[in-house]
Each structure stands twice: as C-alpha cells, then as structure tokens.
Motif scaffolding. Structure first.
Motif, PDB file in Angstrom:
ATOM      1  N   ASP A 128      -4.228  -0.566  -3.149  1.00 53.08           N
ATOM      2  CA  ASP A 128      -3.818  -1.827  -2.543  1.00 53.08           C
ATOM      3  C   ASP A 128      -3.351  -2.777  -3.638  1.00 53.08           C
ATOM      4  OD1 ASP A 128      -3.342  -3.753  -0.677  1.00 53.08           O
ATOM      5  OD2 ASP A 128      -5.419  -4.422  -0.504  1.00 53.08           O
ATOM      6  N   THR A 175      -3.423  -6.785  15.271  1.00 52.59           N
ATOM      7  CA  THR A 175      -4.567  -5.923  15.014  1.00 52.59           C
ATOM      8  C   THR A 175      -5.378  -6.474  13.846  1.00 52.59           C
ATOM      9  OG1 THR A 175      -3.279  -4.513  13.525  1.00 52.59           O
ATOM     10  CG2 THR A 175      -3.359  -3.896  15.858  1.00 52.59           C
ATOM     11  N   ASP A 176      -6.628  -6.064  13.780  1.00 53.81           N
ATOM     12  CA  ASP A 176      -7.522  -6.426  12.688  1.00 53.81           C
ATOM     13  C   ASP A 176      -8.414  -5.230  12.410  1.00 53.81           C
ATOM     14  OD1 ASP A 176      -8.800  -8.057  10.754  1.00 53.81           O
ATOM     15  OD2 ASP A 176     -10.422  -8.468  12.175  1.00 53.81           O
ATOM     16  N   GLY A 177      -7.966  -4.370  11.496  1.00 57.46           N
ATOM     17  CA  GLY A 177      -8.701  -3.142  11.226  1.00 57.46           C
ATOM     18  C   GLY A 177      -8.637  -2.197  12.420  1.00 57.46           C
ATOM     19  N   ASP A 178      -9.806  -1.763  12.921  1.00 56.44           N
ATOM     20  CA  ASP A 178      -9.872  -0.863  14.072  1.00 56.44           C
ATOM     21  C   ASP A 178      -9.866  -1.606  15.395  1.00 56.44           C
ATOM     22  OD1 ASP A 178      -9.959   1.341  12.418  1.00 56.44           O
ATOM     23  OD2 ASP A 178     -12.152   1.342  12.306  1.00 56.44           O
ATOM     24  N   SER A 179      -9.738  -2.925  15.354  1.00 57.06           N
ATOM     25  CA  SER A 179      -9.748  -3.735  16.569  1.00 57.06           C
ATOM     26  C   SER A 179      -8.375  -4.333  16.804  1.00 57.06           C
ATOM     27  CB  SER A 179     -10.800  -4.848  16.467  1.00 57.06           C
ATOM     28  OG  SER A 179     -12.091  -4.314  16.284  1.00 57.06           O
ATOM     29  N   GLN A 195      -9.705  -0.530  19.397  1.00 59.46           N
ATOM     30  CA  GLN A 195      -8.460   0.104  19.820  1.00 59.46           C
ATOM     31  C   GLN A 195      -8.727   1.391  20.602  1.00 59.46           C
ATOM     32  OE1 GLN A 195      -5.111   0.220  17.078  1.00 59.46           O
ATOM     33  NE2 GLN A 195      -6.203  -1.101  15.629  1.00 59.46           N
ATOM     34  N   SER A 224      -6.343   3.511  -0.146  1.00 57.40           N
ATOM     35  CA  SER A 224      -7.208   2.804  -1.088  1.00 57.40           C
ATOM     36  C   SER A 224      -6.403   2.073  -2.163  1.00 57.40           C
ATOM     37  CB  SER A 224      -8.177   3.785  -1.756  1.00 57.40           C
ATOM     38  OG  SER A 224      -7.459   4.764  -2.501  1.00 57.40           O
ATOM     39  N   GLU A 273     -21.098  -2.034  17.410  1.00 58.20           N
ATOM     40  CA  GLU A 273     -19.721  -1.866  16.973  1.00 58.20           C
ATOM     41  C   GLU A 273     -19.225  -0.525  17.455  1.00 58.20           C
ATOM     42  OE1 GLU A 273     -19.331  -2.298  12.835  1.00 58.20           O
ATOM     43  OE2 GLU A 273     -19.889  -4.414  12.781  1.00 58.20           O
ATOM     44  N   SER A 313     -17.101   2.811  17.040  1.00 55.16           N
ATOM     45  CA  SER A 313     -16.695   3.656  15.901  1.00 55.16           C
ATOM     46  C   SER A 313     -15.626   4.609  16.332  1.00 55.16           C
ATOM     47  CB  SER A 313     -17.900   4.413  15.345  1.00 55.16           C
ATOM     48  OG  SER A 313     -18.399   5.293  16.314  1.00 55.16           O
ATOM     49  N   SER A 328       0.843  -1.194   0.000  1.00 51.95           N
ATOM     50  CA  SER A 328       0.000   0.000   0.000  1.00 51.95           C
ATOM     51  C   SER A 328       0.876   1.241   0.000  1.00 51.95           C
ATOM     52  CB  SER A 328      -0.933   0.015   1.216  1.00 51.95           C
ATOM     53  OG  SER A 328      -0.180   0.011   2.413  1.00 51.95           O
TER      54      SER A 328
END
Length: 378
Positions: free
Chosen positions: A248, A334-338, A303, A246, A371, A373, A240
């Motif tokens: 990728d 990590t996995d995205g925002d988590s 997070q 965006s 979820e 945000s 990236s």
C-alpha cells in the motif's frame, strides 16, 4: 320358508348398520390431523452498523518516472571506465562513465600556455606612462593613440585566450559523465573501450524512482467530484498492486489535465507517490483510490448478506414474528467487507447466511453474530 330366511337376513343387516351409526354418534366426529409447518432455519444475523465512512473513487493506473534521461557523451573518446554497474541505484552527481581525458587535458594546457598575459601587462604599463607624458607634452597624441590601441588589442587577445581555456576546461569536464539526479541505471550499451561521442549514441538510461507519477483517466462524470474535493483539501491517493493487497502506497493528487478527450470522455490525471524503497517501477499496472469525501451516518451491512433479483439488490431481515422479511436496498460506498445501503432501519437484524435456503416469510431461528465473516455460508 325361503321368504322367511330373506326377511331375517335383511333384518340382520339393518341391525348392524344401526349399531355402527349409534357407535359413531356416541364417540363423536373423528378429529382431523393438524398440518405440521417447516422447521425454523438457523441463520446468522448481524446488526446494522452506523458510522462515518470514507468515500473513494477507484481507477486502473500506470506508474511513470518523473524524470528519465538517455546518457550520451558530449565529447568523443574511448570509454575508460564504468564506476557504476548496470542497474545500480546512484545518487545525484555520482560518476557513471569516464572517457579517456588525455587529449582534452593537453588541449587545456595548450590553451593556458597561449594566454599572453605578459604582453597585456606591458601594454597596460606603456599606456599608463603615455597617459602622464601626453599631459606634459612629451608624447605626441598619435603615439598615445597607438599605445591605447595596443592595450585594447592585448586585452581582446587575453579575453579570447581565457575563453579558449574555459572551453578546454568544459570539454575536459565532459569526459566525466555524472548522474544529473538520483535514480537507477539501466543496461549498459557502451562497454569499456567503446568509441563514443558526437553521434547521439546512448550509453545507458537513468530513471528517477522516488517519487513516481501514477497516471490514470477518470471519466468526465467524476471530474466534478474530484475538482470539488481538490478545492476543499489535499486529495489523498492510495495506490495498491492488483496481486498484492498488502503493498500500500499513499500519495497526493497533483495534476489534472486541461481538457477532456472527446473520443473517450476521460481526462488525464496523476498522483505523486513516494517510493523510498524503489519497490515500484515505471510502467507498472496499479490500482489507485482517491479519497474524495466522507459520508456521515452511513448504514453498513456485510456484503455477503446481499442478494439480487429482478427488482435489484435486497437483504433479508428478521421480522417481528421470527420470519424472513425481504427489503430492497440501494447500494452506496463500500468500507472493507461492508457496504453502505439505503432502505434499512438502524435497528434491523440482517440475515448474513443460508440465504439460498430461505425466502420471504420463511421461519428462521436467529444466531446472533457480532461481525459477519467471509466464511459464512450463503
């Protein structure tokens, strides 16, 4: 008389005091005001998510061209034309430069004219006749040997002439400079009319853009993890751009060097990444992520729910008495925002907002969210 007044005043004071005491005994002790506690703080809460997540190793990297050549003229001459413009995307074997060919075509015609094929034919026929005559005794052995020698000399002469023709044909072909592979041209350095050839002068450069190498330097600590993943399956590399999430690109880890740099403790590795739209260029700074394994049954929390203290990272969860309870956690992938953590139970309700307004034991009023945000306020 005066003494009687003093005695009457003292008696009145005693009576008033007794009345007050009697009144207090009748009404009982005055009740103390009950202290009021702080109000419950409204806080958003999310459930702990349990799922399998991919584990990545991320590095800074640079793109490199797989092939890059300097276009030079093999033969001397004047540049006659440049069919491909500067910066053009060209295909393999496409004509890039044309050198004036008149001298080389004349040399080819001369070489063809010097081939004495007729003399070779005569020498071969003369030798064949002598071969029959020598058997019957009509031709001396010495004359027969002369005919054989003449045939050999003619064959050698024709072979030399043929080599001269091939050399002239090669030189004539060199007047056309073609792309050795598909790629993109750079800036032209030899405009039409420039005399080139024989001096190492570079006309232009050609680089291959699809695919590209992405080169990075993992530490020797990560080397074992990467080697294990590579021995088990193909290691996918996600590339990236730092300023464009965006964009990728997906490729494969294709090379790990055979030694660790003693000065830095790192090793050179690279991934091969398709670039069909030519949106990546050599030398570009990128980020690369290697998918080395999957972690099953990971416990994920937002997070934004994490806090820091001298003891490490922590999260607040809602206790059974609707009070905030602090739990020290250890962070994982990590996995995205988590982020995956250890130190929580699967049924914990994690507080994901207003973290600065609560502390351990603070009464809270949970607001359930499906979820978390990024707009939650800490």
């Amino acid at each position: 008389m005066r003494h009687w007044k003093i005695l009457l005043g003292s008696a009145a004071v005693v009576c008033v005091g007794a009345g007050i005491l009697f009144s207090s005994l009748r009404t009982g002790p005055v009740a103390a005001a009950a202290p009021s506690g702080p109000p419950a703080m409204p806080v958003p809460v999310t459930s702990v998510i349990k799922k399998t997540i991919p584990v990545y190793l991320e590095y800074s990297a640079r793109t490199e061209s797989i092939r890059e050549v300097s276009l030079q003229a093999k033969v001397a001459g004047y540049i006659q034309s440049q069919p491909a413009i500067d910066g053009a995307d060209v295909k393999g074997d496409e004509l890039l430069y044309k050198i004036d060919e008149r001298d080389y075509r004349a040399a080819l015609d001369q070489a063809k004219a010097q081939r004495n094929v007729a003399a070779l034919g005569y020498a071969r026929s003369n030798f064949n006749r002598g071969d029959e005559l020598v058997k019957t005794g009509f031709l001396a052995k010495d004359n027969y040997d002369q005919r054989a020698s003449t045939l050999g000399q003619s064959e050698a002469s024709v072979a030399m002439d043929s080599a001269a023709v091939r050399s002239a044909e090669i030189n004539l072909a060199y007047t056309e400079i073609r792309a050795p592979f598909a790629g993109r041209l750079g800036r032209n350095r030899a405009p039409v009319g420039t005399l080139v050839g024989g001096s190492g002068f570079t006309l232009n450069t050609l680089v291959q853009l699809d695919p590209l190498y992405v080169t990075f330097n993992p530490s020797e600590r990560d080397l074992g993890v990467i080697q294990t993943a590579r021995s088990a399956r193909k290691v996918v590399a996600k590339v990236s751009l730092p300023d464009d999430a965006s964009a990728d690109y997906s490729g494969e880890l294709t090379f790990i060097d055979n030694g660790v740099d003693r000065a830095t403790g790192t090793i050179t590795a690279r991934a091969t990444v398709p670039n069909p739209k030519f949106t990546l260029l050599p030398g570009q700074y990128v980020r690369v992520r290697l998918h080395v394994r999957d972690e099953p049954d990971a416990l994920l929390v937002p997070q934004i729910a994490l806090g820091s203290s001298q003891l490490g990272k922590y999260v607040y969860v809602v206790g059974p008495d609707s009070k905030a309870e602090q739990k020290i956690v250890t962070l994982g992938p990590t996995d995205g925002d988590s982020v995956s953590v250890t130190g929580l139970a699967e049924n914990d309700r994690v507080i994901s907002g207003n973290l600065q307004k609560i502390g351990p034991g603070s009464p809270v009023s949970p607001i359930v969210q499906k979820e978390a945000s990024a707009s939650d306020v800490k």
